[in-house]
Design a protein around this motif. Structure first.
Motif, short mmCIF file in Angstrom:
data_model
loop_
_atom_site.label_atom_id
_atom_site.label_comp_id
_atom_site.label_asym_id
_atom_site.label_seq_id
_atom_site.Cartn_x
_atom_site.Cartn_y
_atom_site.Cartn_z
N GLY A 196 32.98 -21.22 -35.90
CA GLY A 196 32.46 -22.26 -35.03
C GLY A 196 31.18 -22.84 -35.58
O GLY A 196 30.55 -22.26 -36.47
N SER A 197 30.82 -24.02 -35.03
CA SER A 197 29.67 -24.70 -35.61
C SER A 197 28.56 -25.02 -34.61
O SER A 197 27.51 -25.45 -35.02
N ASN A 198 28.80 -24.83 -33.35
CA ASN A 198 27.74 -25.16 -32.41
C ASN A 198 26.97 -23.90 -32.07
O ASN A 198 27.41 -23.06 -31.29
N ARG A 199 25.80 -23.77 -32.72
CA ARG A 199 25.06 -22.51 -32.61
C ARG A 199 24.72 -22.17 -31.16
O ARG A 199 24.79 -21.03 -30.74
N HIS A 200 24.39 -23.23 -30.41
CA HIS A 200 24.00 -23.02 -29.02
C HIS A 200 25.16 -22.37 -28.24
O HIS A 200 24.98 -21.34 -27.58
N LEU A 201 26.37 -22.96 -28.37
CA LEU A 201 27.52 -22.42 -27.63
C LEU A 201 27.91 -21.04 -28.15
O LEU A 201 28.23 -20.14 -27.37
#
Ligand SMILES: Nc1ncnc2c1ncn2[C@@H]1O[C@H](COP(=O)(O)OP(=O)(O)OP(=O)(O)O)[C@@H](O)[C@H]1O
Ligand SMILES: [Mg+2]
Length: 380
Positions: A196-201
């Motif tokens: 995955g690429s969305n660090r926040h999520l």
């Protein structure tokens, strides 16, 4: 010459550069059935890395009778779509593990009895269509049945789930994560790779003690490919293209402009490698200017949507990276108070718009955004 040396999509085989340590680590996790979370900013090479391991490294490793498949959750938007994507992956693996045969059909009906398994064929090859009713239970059961099938057929399996962070954006995300986790934690033959690429999520999904995936995976964070790995790779590609190497200045210029961002190395070299003669530093500059021009509207509209304090931080960083974002000098440059600067920087880090370089300084992650903003800032 082979244009595919610098593809704009997934790179594998001879267009794949290095990542040797992480490939070995992934291979070892697969061998040990240890679930892995692979995270990185957008366009750093997550999908390429997983495909390289599945298509090239596993077949060359001691792992025998191993079957692997990747599914992508980018378009998942509700329970039904998640179930459909996961069961399609399971069905593809089942079709490969047990190729069509009368006796295989009987076995399949045993493994996936409640899911009405049927052999089908599509452009990617054999597949077993599974059609259970839409439920969380069907996801867990499908994955557990795959594990049972692998055990009984004497094979091992890797199932990679790309863009896994999308699940966190779905209304029933907690239940869906729990349904997948239930199968992952009991798996004996199926190795899972989540990317995955969305660090926040991803942080919310994997680092929060109240979420099902907390503590389940070994986390690997992908960095940029280092200059010393890119140098020989690009020189070999030049030799194959023109029968000659490019000069040192030209190579330095490619690495310096792109900051070794894998996507931008490929975007730039993809254009350069179309030149009939070995490229020079001047060609690099003009192709880079072309890319900047192409992307400038997209970048401006992306930046325009950010909060004013975030724009102030990235404009200051585009002019000069800085190690101390709450230091007096940086606050003066950004014309921000310490508290709003800290808040803006936190949001920019979590959205992967800024990153910390090896020398400790914070800089813009996207090298073209840096060019566009630093060019504009000279007008203010
Ligand atoms: N190891 C590598 N060697 C050479 N090129 C690479 C490598 N990794 C990635 N690239 C190139 O970088 C670009 C991005 O790669 P890829 O699509 O795999 O990244 P990603 O992190 O999955 O991106 P996204 O966030 O868009 O899903 C592509 O042009 C790809 O060819
Ligand atoms: Mg990808």
């Amino acid at each position: 010459m082979d244009k595919a040396y610098f593809p704009l999509t997934v790179a594998t085989g001879h267009s794949f550069c290095n990542r040797e340590n992480i490939r070995a680590q992934l291979l070892s996790n697969i061998g040990q059935v240890q679930p892995t979370l692979l995270s990185a900013p957008r366009r750093y090479g997550k999908t390429s890395l997983v495909e390289q391991v599945l298509q090239y490294d596993i077949p060359r490793s001691p792992l025998k009778n191993h079957f692997s498949h990747s599914i992508e959750l980018l378009m998942a938007h509700d329970l039904e779509s998640v179930q459909h994507i996961i069961l399609s992956g399971i069905g593809r693996l089942a079709g490969n593990i047990l190729p069509f045969h009368k006796s295989a059909m009987i076995k399949l009906q045993g493994y996936f009895s409640a899911m009405r398994p049927e052999y089908t064929m599509d452009i990617k090859g054999p597949r077993v269509a599974l059609s259970p009713k839409v439920s969380l239970q069907s996801i867990t059961e499908g994955l557990m049945r795959l594990d049972q099938m692998a055990q009984q057929e004497g094979v091992t399996v890797t199932l990679a789930m790309d863009e896994f962070q999308q699940i966190a954006t779905i209304r029933q995300h907690a239940e869906i994560e729990a349904a997948i986790r239930a199968a992952v934690q009991h798996s004996t033959r199926v190795s899972y790779i989540f990317t995955g690429s969305n660090r926040h999520l991803l942080d919310i999904m994997f680092e929060n003690a109240s979420r099902p995936f907390f503590g389940q995976c070994e986390r690997i964070t992908l960095e940029r490919i280092s200059e010393d790995k890119y140098r020989p790779f690009i020189l070999t590609a030049a030799n194959n293209r023109w029968g000659k190497q490019i000069d040192g200045d030209t190579l330095d210029r490619i690495l310096q402009l792109t900051r070794c961002h894998p996507y931008y190395i490929n975007a730039l070299c993809h254009r350069l490698w179309r030149h009939p003669e070995p490229v020079l530093a001047v060609d690099v500059a003009s192709e880079w200017a072309y890319l900047t021009h192409q992307e400038s509207d997209n970048i401006s509209s992306h930046v325009g949507r950010l909060a004013a304090s975030q724009r102030a931080v990235i404009i200051a960083l585009a002019v000069a990276p800085d190690a101390n974002l709450t230091g007096k000098k940086f606050l003066q440059r950004a014309r921000l108070a310490a508290s709003s600067c800290a808040q803006a920087a936190k949001a920019l880090k979590s959205a992967d718009i800024i990153y910390q370089q090896k020398d400790g300084a914070w800089a813009l992650l996207d090298p073209l955004m840096e060019v566009v903003l630093s060019d504009n800032s000279t007008q203010w």
